[in-house]
Design a protein around this motif. Structure first.
Motif, PDB file in Angstrom:
ATOM      1  N   ILE A 129      -2.013  -2.306  -3.658  1.00  4.74           N
ATOM      2  CA  ILE A 129      -3.404  -2.196  -3.473  1.00  4.74           C
ATOM      3  C   ILE A 129      -4.107  -1.653  -4.848  1.00  4.74           C
ATOM      4  CG2 ILE A 129      -5.372  -1.199  -2.373  1.00  4.74           C
ATOM      5  CD1 ILE A 129      -4.008  -1.359   0.176  1.00  4.74           C
ATOM      6  N   TYR A 139      -6.945   5.591   1.828  1.00  5.34           N
ATOM      7  CA  TYR A 139      -7.434   4.068   2.274  1.00  5.34           C
ATOM      8  C   TYR A 139      -6.369   3.457   3.024  1.00  5.34           C
ATOM      9  CZ  TYR A 139      -9.015  -0.842   1.174  1.00  5.34           C
ATOM     10  OH  TYR A 139      -9.491  -1.971   1.455  1.00  5.34           O
ATOM     11  N   LEU A 140      -5.278   3.792   2.896  1.00  3.17           N
ATOM     12  CA  LEU A 140      -4.156   2.962   3.658  1.00  3.17           C
ATOM     13  C   LEU A 140      -4.326   3.356   5.091  1.00  3.17           C
ATOM     14  CD1 LEU A 140      -1.823   0.899   3.680  1.00  3.17           C
ATOM     15  CD2 LEU A 140      -0.284   3.045   3.329  1.00  3.17           C
ATOM     16  N   HIS A 144      -4.513   0.522   8.122  1.00  6.54           N
ATOM     17  CA  HIS A 144      -3.587   0.565   9.023  1.00  6.54           C
ATOM     18  C   HIS A 144      -4.078   0.732  10.564  1.00  6.54           C
ATOM     19  CE1 HIS A 144       0.582   1.826   6.781  1.00  6.54           C
ATOM     20  NE2 HIS A 144       0.043   0.545   6.846  1.00  6.54           N
ATOM     21  N   ALA A 152       2.349  -1.121   1.663  1.00  9.83           N
ATOM     22  CA  ALA A 152       1.725  -1.106   0.621  1.00  9.83           C
ATOM     23  C   ALA A 152       2.017  -0.253  -0.744  1.00  9.83           C
ATOM     24  CB  ALA A 152       0.290  -0.755   0.808  1.00  9.83           C
ATOM     25  N   ALA A 154       0.381   1.695  -3.884  1.00 12.86           N
ATOM     26  CA  ALA A 154      -0.841   2.165  -4.837  1.00 12.86           C
ATOM     27  C   ALA A 154      -0.825   2.092  -6.145  1.00 12.86           C
ATOM     28  CB  ALA A 154      -1.212   3.501  -4.355  1.00 12.86           C
ATOM     29  N   TYR A 166      -0.649  10.673  -2.283  1.00 12.62           N
ATOM     30  CA  TYR A 166      -0.753   9.185  -2.022  1.00 12.62           C
ATOM     31  C   TYR A 166       0.557   9.020  -0.981  1.00 12.62           C
ATOM     32  CZ  TYR A 166      -4.326   7.218  -4.768  1.00 12.62           C
ATOM     33  OH  TYR A 166      -5.433   7.054  -5.419  1.00 12.62           O
ATOM     34  N   TRP A 171       1.687   6.159   2.103  1.00  7.61           N
ATOM     35  CA  TRP A 171       1.856   4.970   0.960  1.00  7.61           C
ATOM     36  C   TRP A 171       3.504   4.675   0.754  1.00  7.61           C
ATOM     37  CZ3 TRP A 171      -2.011   1.868  -1.130  1.00  7.61           C
ATOM     38  CH2 TRP A 171      -3.395   2.207  -0.691  1.00  7.61           C
TER      39      TRP A 171
END
Length: 212
Positions: A129, A139-140, A144, A152, A154, A166, A171
């Motif tokens: 991403i 964001y993940l 999800h 993913a 990052a 993260y 992540w």
């Protein structure tokens, strides 16, 4: 263990991008000395393919991939040079297809849920991403919700300062560029600084409860 599982275990993927091919071997050696066992050499780095070949011949426990792979032709060239995985800043189904043909995973660059789904349906086991800077660590979790199966990485905005955040948000891996592979240190020939940067990244990973 598959290369995707290895990336998930190591969690940190240093990104080597340089305009000077004469120091690539030293850069790789310095990161290896700092504990890196997964590396990315971008295809727009002069001498990238030769560096991948050299690294594979020199360190049997070093998993090295090619980055900035934009098309199927570049993918095939990188694979024949020994790249164990490929990363791209964009989503190209033919690149993923080429990787699958040779048994080499492609981690395409995506951003939206639509692109993420298209990538996984094309056969990507993990997505990159990119750039994550504008969206941040959470964001993940949002992705999800509808797409819980997505693995993913990052990239593009991850630093030593926020790397732990993260990984704590679930992540599977992070790509680290200039904060580890410091272009100024490379320019002045200070390869020990790269080793120290990598050691610091690994220490942060351990402090955050990572496996390394």
């Amino acid at each position: 263990m598959s290369i995707i599982q290895t990336i998930e275990q190591e969690k940190i993927v240093p990104i080597i991008r340089s305009s000077d091919k004469t120091q690539l071997q030293q850069v790789i050696e310095s990161l290896y000395a700092g504990g890196a066992r997964v590396l990315e050499v971008t295809m727009n780095t002069p001498g990238a393919l030769a560096a991948i070949e050299w690294a594979k011949a020199t360190h049997s426990d070093l998993h090295i991939g090619a980055g900035t792979v934009l098309d199927a032709e570049s993918a095939r060239t990188a694979i024949l040079s020994g790249a164990e995985f490929l990363l791209a800043p964009t989503l190209d189904a033919k690149t993923i297809e080429t990787g699958s043909r040779y048994g080499v995973p492609v981690i395409p660059g995506v951003l939206t849920p639509t692109e993420i789904l298209q990538a996984t349906e094309a056969g990507a086991e993990m997505v990159k991403i990119f750039p994550i800077r504008a969206f941040g660590p959470s964001y993940l979790k949002d992705v999800h919700g509808p797409l819980p199966h997505v693995r993913a990485m990052a990239v593009g905005g991850v630093s030593l300062d926020n790397m732990q955040e993260y990984l704590q948000h679930g992540w599977h891996a992070v790509g680290l560029g200039s904060q580890v592979v410091d272009p100024k240190a490379i320019e002045r020939g200070d390869m020990k600084q790269l080793t120290r940067n990598m050691e610091q990244a690994r220490a942060l990973l351990r402090e955050g409860g990572g496996t390394r």
